[in-house]
Scaffold this motif. Structure first.
Motif, short mmCIF file in Angstrom:
data_model
loop_
_atom_site.label_atom_id
_atom_site.label_comp_id
_atom_site.label_asym_id
_atom_site.label_seq_id
_atom_site.Cartn_x
_atom_site.Cartn_y
_atom_site.Cartn_z
N ASP A 5 -12.13 12.95 6.37
CA ASP A 5 -11.22 12.24 7.27
C ASP A 5 -10.55 11.06 6.58
OD1 ASP A 5 -11.74 13.93 9.34
OD2 ASP A 5 -13.29 12.69 10.26
N ASN A 6 -11.35 10.26 5.87
CA ASN A 6 -10.79 9.07 5.20
C ASN A 6 -9.77 9.47 4.13
OD1 ASN A 6 -12.35 7.29 6.72
ND2 ASN A 6 -14.07 7.42 5.28
N LEU A 7 -10.08 10.57 3.43
CA LEU A 7 -9.18 11.06 2.40
C LEU A 7 -7.87 11.53 3.02
CD1 LEU A 7 -9.67 11.24 -0.66
CD2 LEU A 7 -10.21 13.66 -0.36
N MET A 8 -7.97 12.22 4.16
CA MET A 8 -6.79 12.73 4.84
C MET A 8 -5.94 11.59 5.41
SD MET A 8 -6.49 15.63 7.83
CE MET A 8 -7.22 14.63 9.13
N LEU A 9 -6.60 10.56 5.95
CA LEU A 9 -5.87 9.42 6.51
C LEU A 9 -5.14 8.64 5.42
CD1 LEU A 9 -8.41 8.04 9.12
CD2 LEU A 9 -6.19 9.04 9.62
N LYS A 10 -5.77 8.54 4.25
CA LYS A 10 -5.20 7.75 3.17
C LYS A 10 -4.09 8.48 2.42
CE LYS A 10 -6.49 4.88 -0.80
NZ LYS A 10 -7.59 4.38 -1.64
N PHE A 11 -4.30 9.79 2.18
CA PHE A 11 -3.35 10.52 1.33
C PHE A 11 -2.58 11.63 2.05
CE2 PHE A 11 -6.73 8.98 -1.55
CZ PHE A 11 -5.95 8.28 -2.44
N GLY A 12 -3.02 12.03 3.24
CA GLY A 12 -2.41 13.17 3.91
C GLY A 12 -3.24 14.42 3.68
N ILE A 13 -3.06 15.42 4.54
CA ILE A 13 -3.92 16.60 4.52
C ILE A 13 -3.77 17.42 3.24
CG2 ILE A 13 -2.23 17.98 5.82
CD1 ILE A 13 -4.63 19.47 7.04
N THR A 14 -2.53 17.59 2.75
CA THR A 14 -2.34 18.41 1.55
C THR A 14 -2.97 17.75 0.33
OG1 THR A 14 -0.24 19.24 2.44
CG2 THR A 14 -0.64 19.57 0.09
N SER A 15 -2.76 16.45 0.18
CA SER A 15 -3.37 15.72 -0.94
C SER A 15 -4.89 15.77 -0.86
CB SER A 15 -2.90 14.26 -0.93
OG SER A 15 -1.52 14.16 -1.19
N ALA A 16 -5.43 15.64 0.36
CA ALA A 16 -6.88 15.68 0.52
C ALA A 16 -7.45 17.02 0.06
CB ALA A 16 -7.24 15.43 1.98
N ILE A 17 -6.77 18.10 0.44
CA ILE A 17 -7.22 19.44 0.05
C ILE A 17 -7.15 19.62 -1.46
CG2 ILE A 17 -6.65 21.90 0.18
CD1 ILE A 17 -5.76 21.36 3.09
N ILE A 18 -6.05 19.20 -2.06
CA ILE A 18 -5.88 19.33 -3.52
C ILE A 18 -6.93 18.50 -4.27
CG2 ILE A 18 -4.35 18.86 -5.47
CD1 ILE A 18 -3.43 21.22 -3.78
N LEU A 19 -7.14 17.27 -3.82
CA LEU A 19 -8.10 16.39 -4.48
C LEU A 19 -9.51 16.94 -4.39
CD1 LEU A 19 -6.76 12.90 -3.31
CD2 LEU A 19 -6.70 13.80 -5.65
N GLN A 20 -9.88 17.46 -3.22
CA GLN A 20 -11.21 18.04 -3.06
C GLN A 20 -11.39 19.26 -3.96
OE1 GLN A 20 -12.04 16.77 1.61
NE2 GLN A 20 -12.21 18.89 1.02
N ASN A 21 -10.36 20.08 -4.03
CA ASN A 21 -10.43 21.28 -4.86
C ASN A 21 -10.62 20.92 -6.34
OD1 ASN A 21 -9.88 24.26 -5.45
ND2 ASN A 21 -8.25 23.26 -6.59
N PHE A 22 -9.81 19.98 -6.84
CA PHE A 22 -9.93 19.57 -8.24
C PHE A 22 -11.30 18.93 -8.50
CE2 PHE A 22 -5.08 19.04 -9.15
CZ PHE A 22 -4.97 20.42 -9.18
N ALA A 23 -11.76 18.12 -7.56
CA ALA A 23 -13.05 17.45 -7.74
C ALA A 23 -14.18 18.47 -7.86
CB ALA A 23 -13.32 16.49 -6.57
N PHE A 24 -14.15 19.50 -7.02
CA PHE A 24 -15.18 20.54 -7.07
C PHE A 24 -15.20 21.24 -8.42
CE2 PHE A 24 -15.86 20.74 -2.39
CZ PHE A 24 -17.25 20.76 -2.42
N TRP A 25 -14.01 21.63 -8.91
CA TRP A 25 -13.96 22.39 -10.15
C TRP A 25 -14.31 21.54 -11.36
CZ3 TRP A 25 -14.43 27.29 -10.81
CH2 TRP A 25 -14.09 28.15 -9.78
N ILE A 26 -13.90 20.28 -11.34
CA ILE A 26 -14.27 19.39 -12.44
C ILE A 26 -15.79 19.17 -12.44
CG2 ILE A 26 -14.07 17.02 -13.32
CD1 ILE A 26 -11.16 17.05 -12.26
N ASN A 27 -16.37 19.08 -11.24
CA ASN A 27 -17.82 18.93 -11.14
C ASN A 27 -18.54 20.17 -11.68
OD1 ASN A 27 -20.17 17.48 -10.31
ND2 ASN A 27 -20.34 18.82 -8.54
N ILE A 28 -17.98 21.35 -11.42
CA ILE A 28 -18.55 22.60 -11.95
C ILE A 28 -18.53 22.55 -13.48
CG2 ILE A 28 -18.20 25.09 -12.18
CD1 ILE A 28 -19.26 24.28 -9.49
N ASN A 29 -17.39 22.16 -14.03
CA ASN A 29 -17.26 22.11 -15.49
C ASN A 29 -18.19 21.06 -16.10
OD1 ASN A 29 -15.35 24.14 -15.55
ND2 ASN A 29 -13.63 22.73 -15.34
N LYS A 30 -18.39 19.98 -15.36
CA LYS A 30 -19.30 18.94 -15.84
C LYS A 30 -20.73 19.47 -15.90
CE LYS A 30 -20.78 14.19 -14.90
NZ LYS A 30 -20.61 13.01 -14.00
#
Length: 309
Positions: A5-30
Motif C-alpha cells: 500500500d505504501n509503495l502504491m501511494l508513493k509511486f503509483g500502482i504500476t511503479s509499485a508492481i515494477i519495483l516489487q518484481n525487480f526486487a524479487f528477482w534481484i533477491n533471487i540472484n543475490k
C-alpha cells in the motif's frame, strides 16, 4: 499478488508492481550469487517479458514507468552483457536498503496460502514465486550460460508483437501531422514508440506556445524523430515542470477516490466491469476472486490517477 500500500501511494500502482518484481528477482540472484557487478546484484528483463507477466499494464506504460524510476534516481539501468551486440537491459536499485524494505514487506504480507507455500519454496530452493516458466528459466541460469539466456530473451522479444493499441494511436497521429507512409515506416523501424511520443509532445508544445518556429509540421516532426532534435524551449519547459511543486501521491489517491465517489454509479459500474473483463482474460493469473477484486479496485484508482496527471 500482494501490492504494498505504501509503495502504491508513493509511486503509483504500476511503479509499485515494477519495483516489487525487480526486487524479487534481484533477491533471487543475490541468494544464488548471480549477476553481481559493480558491488550490486542485478536482474535483466525485457519489456515484453514484463508485459507477459503483467498483461493488464500497457507496454508503453511499462517502458515509461521504468524510465521515470531511473530519472528519479530509484533504479539504475545498464548493459553488463559480455557480448557487444546483446542489448538486454540490466536493472538494480540505487538504494539497497529500500530494495530490502520491499522484499521484507512482500514476504510478510503474502496473504494467500499458495503465496506462503511459494515463499517457503523460495527459501528452501532459491526459486521464484513469480511464475513456473520463469522459475524453470532461473534454475537453468548459470554463470556459463548467462549470455545464452540473454540472447534467447532478445530473440523471444523480437518474435513478440508490440502493443498494437499504442502503436495504432501513434501511427494515426503521425499521419495527421502529414508524414508519409514511407517516412512512417522508417520512423517505426528506427525509433522506440515512447521516444516517438515524446517528440510528438514536443511539437505540440511548440505549435501551442511558439508556432512561428514550425514552418512545416511534417518536416519538423520527421526530422526531430530521426535526428533526435531537442528544442531548448521545450527542454526548459520540461525541467521547470519537473521542479514545480506538485501534489503528493497520497493527495492524488485521495482525489482519485473522491472522483470515483462523485461519479455516477452507472459509469463506475461499467468501468469496473470493463477492467474486470480485461483482467479475467488471463485466467492462469486471475482465477483468484480476492486477487481479482483487489487488482480491479487498484486499476480503477489508477484510471482516475491518470486523469489527474
Amino acid at each position: 499478488m500482494y501490492i504494498n500500500d505504501n509503495l502504491m501511494l508513493k509511486f503509483g500502482i504500476t511503479s509499485a508492481i515494477i519495483l516489487q518484481n525487480f526486487a524479487f528477482w534481484i533477491n533471487i540472484n543475490k541468494k544464488n550469487n548471480k549477476n553481481f557487478v559493480n558491488d550490486k546484484y542485478w536482474t535483466y528483463q525485457t519489456i515484453d517479458s514484463l508485459k507477459e507477466k503483467f498483461p493488464f499494464i500497457n507496454i508503453t506504460k511499462i517502458r515509461k514507468t521504468i524510465q521515470d524510476l531511473v530519472d528519479s534516481n530509484i533504479l539504475i539501468k545498464d548493459n553488463h552483457n559480455k557480448i557487444k551486440y546483446d542489448r538486454t537491459i540490466w536493472y538494480t536499485f540505487v538504494d539497497d536498503d529500500f530494495m530490502n524494505e520491499i522484499i521484507n514487506s512482500c514476504s510478510q504480507n503474502s496473504s494467500s496460502s499458495s503465496e506462503k507455500e511459494d515463499l517457503e519454496t523460495l527459501n528452501k530452493n532459491n526459486s521464484s514465486i513469480c511464475s513456473k516458466s520463469q522459475m524453470e528459466n532461473q534454475k537453468t541460469k548459470t554463470p556459463t550460460k548467462q549470455n545464452e539466456v540473454a540472447i534467447q530473451d532478445l530473440k523471444t522479444e523480437k518474435n513478440k508483437t508490440e502493443d498494437e493499441e499504442a502503436k495504432s494511436i501513434i501511427l494515426k497521429t503521425l499521419k495527421e501531422f502529414g508524414i508519409s507512409n514511407s517516412q512512417i515506416d522508417k520512423i517505426i523501424n528506427k525509433r522506440d514508440l515512447f521516444f516517438i511520443q515524446e517528440k510528438i509532445e514536443q511539437i505540440r508544445f511548440l505549435l501551442k506556445n511558439h508556432p512561428k518556429k514550425i514552418r512545416s509540421k511534417a518536416t519538423y516532426l520527421y526530422m526531430s524523430i530521426m535526428d533526435e532534435w531537442i528544442d531548448p524551449l521545450y527542454d526548459t519547459y520540461k525541467s521547470e515542470k519537473q521542479n514545480r511543486p506538485s501534489l503528493s501521491s497520497a493527495e492524488k489517491v485521495a482525489i482519485a477516490k473522491k472522483m470515483i465517489k462523485d461519479s455516477s454509479l452507472n459509469d463506475i459500474s461499467k468501468l469496473r466491469t470493463e477492467i474486470t473483463e480485461k483482467l479475467m482474460a488471463d485466467k492462469k493469473v486471475y482465477d483468484d476472486k480476492n486477487l481479482l477484486e483487489t487488482v480491479t479496485e487498484a486499476a480503477l484508482i489508477s484510471h482516475f490517477l491518470a486523469m489527474i496527471g
